[in-house]
Design a protein around this motif. Structure first.
Motif, PDB file in Angstrom:
ATOM      1  N   VAL A 194       0.858  -1.208   0.543  1.00  0.00           N
ATOM      2  CA  VAL A 194       0.383   0.175   0.126  1.00  0.00           C
ATOM      3  C   VAL A 194       0.568   1.390   0.087  1.00  0.00           C
ATOM      4  O   VAL A 194       0.647   2.041  -0.957  1.00  0.00           O
ATOM      5  N   ASP A 195       1.697   1.485   1.131  1.00  0.00           N
ATOM      6  CA  ASP A 195       3.637   2.390   1.046  1.00  0.00           C
ATOM      7  C   ASP A 195       3.469   2.375  -0.042  1.00  0.00           C
ATOM      8  O   ASP A 195       3.700   3.951  -0.659  1.00  0.00           O
ATOM      9  N   GLU A 196       3.467   1.711  -1.392  1.00  0.00           N
ATOM     10  CA  GLU A 196       4.351   1.520  -1.812  1.00  0.00           C
ATOM     11  C   GLU A 196       3.731   2.357  -3.192  1.00  0.00           C
ATOM     12  O   GLU A 196       3.812   3.449  -4.186  1.00  0.00           O
ATOM     13  N   GLN A 197       2.363   2.486  -3.413  1.00  0.00           N
ATOM     14  CA  GLN A 197       1.020   2.679  -4.071  1.00  0.00           C
ATOM     15  C   GLN A 197       0.584   3.759  -4.149  1.00  0.00           C
ATOM     16  O   GLN A 197       0.683   5.105  -5.066  1.00  0.00           O
ATOM     17  N   VAL A 198       1.099   4.202  -2.486  1.00  0.00           N
ATOM     18  CA  VAL A 198       0.578   5.940  -2.520  1.00  0.00           C
ATOM     19  C   VAL A 198       1.316   6.976  -2.665  1.00  0.00           C
ATOM     20  O   VAL A 198       1.319   7.554  -2.426  1.00  0.00           O
ATOM     21  N   ALA A 199       2.551   6.059  -2.444  1.00  0.00           N
ATOM     22  CA  ALA A 199       4.326   7.002  -3.037  1.00  0.00           C
ATOM     23  C   ALA A 199       3.819   7.056  -4.210  1.00  0.00           C
ATOM     24  O   ALA A 199       4.187   8.290  -4.898  1.00  0.00           O
ATOM     25  N   ALA A 200       3.409   6.259  -5.447  1.00  0.00           N
ATOM     26  CA  ALA A 200       3.316   6.413  -6.999  1.00  0.00           C
ATOM     27  C   ALA A 200       2.555   7.766  -6.679  1.00  0.00           C
ATOM     28  O   ALA A 200       2.469   7.982  -8.068  1.00  0.00           O
ATOM     29  N   TYR A 201       1.362   7.235  -6.335  1.00  0.00           N
ATOM     30  CA  TYR A 201       0.101   7.918  -6.331  1.00  0.00           C
ATOM     31  C   TYR A 201       0.400   9.628  -5.953  1.00  0.00           C
ATOM     32  O   TYR A 201       0.204  10.950  -6.911  1.00  0.00           O
ATOM     33  N   VAL A 202       0.868   9.592  -5.066  1.00  0.00           N
ATOM     34  CA  VAL A 202       1.668  10.555  -4.960  1.00  0.00           C
ATOM     35  C   VAL A 202       2.721  11.388  -5.384  1.00  0.00           C
ATOM     36  O   VAL A 202       2.708  13.117  -6.191  1.00  0.00           O
ATOM     37  N   ARG A 203       3.276  11.026  -6.199  1.00  0.00           N
ATOM     38  CA  ARG A 203       4.299  11.276  -7.329  1.00  0.00           C
ATOM     39  C   ARG A 203       3.815  11.878  -8.644  1.00  0.00           C
ATOM     40  O   ARG A 203       4.304  12.599  -9.010  1.00  0.00           O
ATOM     41  N   GLU A 204       2.316  11.454  -8.452  1.00  0.00           N
ATOM     42  CA  GLU A 204       2.262  11.612  -9.946  1.00  0.00           C
ATOM     43  C   GLU A 204       0.669  12.758  -9.991  1.00  0.00           C
ATOM     44  O   GLU A 204       1.202  13.579 -10.700  1.00  0.00           O
ATOM     45  N   GLU A 205       0.432  12.444  -8.915  1.00  0.00           N
ATOM     46  CA  GLU A 205      -0.780  13.331  -9.255  1.00  0.00           C
ATOM     47  C   GLU A 205      -0.645  14.940  -8.269  1.00  0.00           C
ATOM     48  O   GLU A 205      -1.068  15.711  -8.623  1.00  0.00           O
ATOM     49  N   LEU A 206       0.631  14.531  -7.449  1.00  0.00           N
ATOM     50  CA  LEU A 206       0.291  15.950  -7.103  1.00  0.00           C
ATOM     51  C   LEU A 206       2.305  16.321  -7.473  1.00  0.00           C
ATOM     52  O   LEU A 206       2.458  17.057  -7.016  1.00  0.00           O
ATOM     53  N   ASP A 207       3.196  15.823  -7.586  1.00  0.00           N
ATOM     54  CA  ASP A 207       3.885  16.278  -8.563  1.00  0.00           C
ATOM     55  C   ASP A 207       5.179  16.244  -7.938  1.00  0.00           C
ATOM     56  O   ASP A 207       5.624  17.244  -8.173  1.00  0.00           O
ATOM     57  N   LEU A 208       5.440  15.486  -6.864  1.00  0.00           N
ATOM     58  CA  LEU A 208       6.386  14.895  -5.464  1.00  0.00           C
ATOM     59  C   LEU A 208       7.519  14.278  -6.260  1.00  0.00           C
ATOM     60  O   LEU A 208       7.264  12.996  -6.435  1.00  0.00           O
ATOM     61  N   SER A 209       8.124  14.461  -6.198  1.00  0.00           N
ATOM     62  CA  SER A 209       9.784  14.029  -6.091  1.00  0.00           C
ATOM     63  C   SER A 209      11.039  13.839  -5.592  1.00  0.00           C
ATOM     64  O   SER A 209      10.622  15.745  -5.039  1.00  0.00           O
ATOM     65  N   GLY A 210      11.470  13.768  -4.667  1.00  0.00           N
ATOM     66  CA  GLY A 210      13.156  13.926  -4.124  1.00  0.00           C
ATOM     67  C   GLY A 210      12.178  14.613  -2.468  1.00  0.00           C
ATOM     68  O   GLY A 210      11.538  14.135  -1.803  1.00  0.00           O
ATOM     69  N   ASP A 211      13.295  15.348  -3.173  1.00  0.00           N
ATOM     70  CA  ASP A 211      12.877  16.503  -1.543  1.00  0.00           C
ATOM     71  C   ASP A 211      11.803  17.610  -1.484  1.00  0.00           C
ATOM     72  O   ASP A 211      11.552  18.609  -0.927  1.00  0.00           O
ATOM     73  N   ARG A 212      11.227  17.938  -3.142  1.00  0.00           N
ATOM     74  CA  ARG A 212      10.107  18.310  -3.252  1.00  0.00           C
ATOM     75  C   ARG A 212       8.841  18.447  -2.261  1.00  0.00           C
ATOM     76  O   ARG A 212       8.600  17.735  -1.515  1.00  0.00           O
ATOM     77  N   THR A 213       8.356  19.667  -1.366  1.00  0.00           N
ATOM     78  CA  THR A 213       6.881  19.691  -0.591  1.00  0.00           C
ATOM     79  C   THR A 213       6.133  20.023  -1.796  1.00  0.00           C
ATOM     80  O   THR A 213       6.183  20.791  -2.474  1.00  0.00           O
ATOM     81  N   ILE A 214       5.216  19.878  -0.704  1.00  0.00           N
ATOM     82  CA  ILE A 214       3.784  20.413  -0.947  1.00  0.00           C
ATOM     83  C   ILE A 214       3.240  20.242   0.414  1.00  0.00           C
ATOM     84  O   ILE A 214       3.753  20.094   1.544  1.00  0.00           O
ATOM     85  N   ASP A 215       2.682  21.924   1.085  1.00  0.00           N
ATOM     86  CA  ASP A 215       2.007  22.533   1.942  1.00  0.00           C
ATOM     87  C   ASP A 215       0.865  21.665   2.332  1.00  0.00           C
ATOM     88  O   ASP A 215      -0.402  21.338   1.329  1.00  0.00           O
ATOM     89  N   LEU A 216       0.994  20.343   3.061  1.00  0.00           N
ATOM     90  CA  LEU A 216      -0.415  19.711   4.091  1.00  0.00           C
ATOM     91  C   LEU A 216      -0.884  20.386   4.565  1.00  0.00           C
ATOM     92  O   LEU A 216      -1.192  20.908   5.956  1.00  0.00           O
ATOM     93  N   PRO A 217      -2.907  20.287   4.770  1.00  0.00           N
ATOM     94  CA  PRO A 217      -3.277  21.177   5.632  1.00  0.00           C
ATOM     95  C   PRO A 217      -3.911  20.530   6.696  1.00  0.00           C
ATOM     96  O   PRO A 217      -4.241  19.624   5.837  1.00  0.00           O
ATOM     97  N   ILE A 218      -3.569  21.260   7.535  1.00  0.00           N
ATOM     98  CA  ILE A 218      -3.996  20.633   9.147  1.00  0.00           C
ATOM     99  C   ILE A 218      -5.186  21.327   9.263  1.00  0.00           C
ATOM    100  O   ILE A 218      -5.309  22.044   9.524  1.00  0.00           O
ATOM    101  N   ALA A 219      -5.628  20.261   9.993  1.00  0.00           N
ATOM    102  CA  ALA A 219      -7.034  21.271  10.784  1.00  0.00           C
ATOM    103  C   ALA A 219      -7.198  20.372  12.256  1.00  0.00           C
ATOM    104  O   ALA A 219      -6.876  19.521  12.431  1.00  0.00           O
ATOM    105  N   CYS A 220      -7.604  21.681  13.107  1.00  0.00           N
ATOM    106  CA  CYS A 220      -7.502  21.467  14.571  1.00  0.00           C
ATOM    107  C   CYS A 220      -8.806  21.777  15.009  1.00  0.00           C
ATOM    108  O   CYS A 220      -9.449  22.886  14.841  1.00  0.00           O
ATOM    109  N   ARG A 221     -10.098  21.007  16.004  1.00  0.00           N
ATOM    110  CA  ARG A 221     -10.755  21.458  16.722  1.00  0.00           C
ATOM    111  C   ARG A 221     -10.500  21.287  17.980  1.00  0.00           C
ATOM    112  O   ARG A 221      -9.992  19.899  18.399  1.00  0.00           O
ATOM    113  N   CYS A 222     -11.007  21.463  18.968  1.00  0.00           N
ATOM    114  CA  CYS A 222     -10.112  21.587  20.301  1.00  0.00           C
ATOM    115  C   CYS A 222     -12.251  21.960  21.242  1.00  0.00           C
ATOM    116  O   CYS A 222     -13.040  23.444  21.009  1.00  0.00           O
ATOM    117  N   LEU A 223     -12.054  21.338  22.401  1.00  0.00           N
ATOM    118  CA  LEU A 223     -13.200  21.810  23.382  1.00  0.00           C
ATOM    119  C   LEU A 223     -12.806  21.646  24.084  1.00  0.00           C
ATOM    120  O   LEU A 223     -11.930  21.460  24.643  1.00  0.00           O
TER     121      LEU A 223
END
Length: 229
Positions: A194-223
Motif C-alpha cells: 500500500v505504501d508503494e502505491q500511495v508513494a506512486a500516487y503522490v509522485r504522479e498526482e501531486l507532482d512530488l519527487s525527491g525533496d520537493r514539498t507540498i503544503d499539507l493542510p491540517i485542521a485542529c478542533r478543540c473543546l
C-alpha cells in the motif's frame, strides 16, 4: 495551547499522553505537568522525551491522582478511546472547582479536495488489501469522536477551530498516512505494498519527487469546559 491552558495553571494532566507530543509543549507553560499513559512502552519513551514531566501509568477511567489536584486535564487525539460515562466523572474528580477540561484533535483537512481524494484513494487500497489478505485478517476497530457529555459536572462546551499547513515531501506524506489505525492493522507485506502505491500516487498526482514539498493542510478542533463548583 493558549486557548486550552487556563491562566494561572499550576498543575496540568496530559491524559493518554502517548510518547509526549503534547507534554513537551506543556512543560514550557506549566510548573507541574503530570503525563498519564496506559501503554508501558509509550510511557518509557515519554520519560526519555520529557523528563521534566511526572509520568504515571493510568487511563482516562482510572487516573492515579488525588481528588482536586489538577487545574487542567487535557486530552489530545485520544478522547475517542475512552468510555465517556466513566471518564468524565473521573476527570471531574481530579480537577479543582473551576478547573479546565480540554480535548483536541488534529487531522488532515479533508475539506481540501486533493487531501480528500488522497484519503479516499488510500482507504480504498487498504480495504482491498484486507479483502485479499489471509483469513482472519480484520480491519482496525473504529471509534467515533463523540463530544464529551459534560452533564452537571461541567459547564457547556465551547469550541475553537484552526487550520494551518505543514510542508511535506512524498516520503513524509506516506509516513503520516501510515500512522492511521487502518494502516497499522494491515499485515507487514500488505502495508508495504500500500505504501508503494500511495508513494506512486503522490509522485504522479501531486507532482512530488525527491525533496520537493507540498503544503499539507491540517485542521485542529478543540473543546473546553469548566468544572462546576
Amino acid at each position: 495551547m493558549d486557548w486550552l491552558v487556563p491562566d494561572g495553571c499550576g498543575t496540568v494532566v496530559d491524559l493518554a499522553a502517548g510518547t509526549g507530543a503534547l507534554t513537551r509543549s506543556l512543560v514550557d507553560r506549566v510548573e507541574h505537568v503530570v503525563a498519564v499513559e496506559p501503554d508501558p512502552r509509550m510511557l518509557e519513551t515519554l520519560g526519555r522525551n520529557c523528563p521534566a514531566a511526572r509520568a504515571l501509568s493510568g487511563t482516562g477511567e482510572q487516573i492515579p491522582l488525588p481528588d482536586g489536584q489538577a487545574d487542567a486535564v487535557l486530552i489530545s487525539m485520544a478522547w475517542h478511546w475512552m468510555d465517556p460515562q466513566r471518564a468524565v466523572p473521573e476527570i471531574a474528580r481530579v480537577l479543582r472547582a473551576g478547573g479546565t477540561f480540554g480535548v483536541a484533535w488534529n487531522h488532515r483537512d479533508v475539506s481540501v479536495p486533493w487531501v480528500a481524494e488522497l484519503d479516499r484513494f488510500t482507504r480504498a487500497l487498504r480495504a482491498r488489501a484486507l479483502a485479499d489478505g489471509p483469513a482472519g485478517t480484520t480491519a482496525a476497530p473504529t471509534r467515533e469522536a463523540v463530544d464529551p457529555p459534560t452533564g452537571s459536572l461541567f459547564s457547556a462546551l465551547t469550541e475553537m477551530r484552526m487550520t494551518w499547513s505543514q510542508p511535506v515531501t512524498a516520503e513524509e506524506i506516506v509516513g503520516l498516512l501510515g500512522t492511521d489505525a487502518s494502516a497499522i492493522a494491515l499485515p507487514v507485506d500488505a502495508r508495504s505494498a500500500v505504501d508503494e502505491q500511495v508513494a506512486a500516487y503522490v509522485r504522479e498526482e501531486l507532482d512530488l519527487s525527491g525533496d520537493r514539498t507540498i503544503d499539507l493542510p491540517i485542521a485542529c478542533r478543540c473543546l473546553r469546559a469548566t468544572k462546576n463548583a
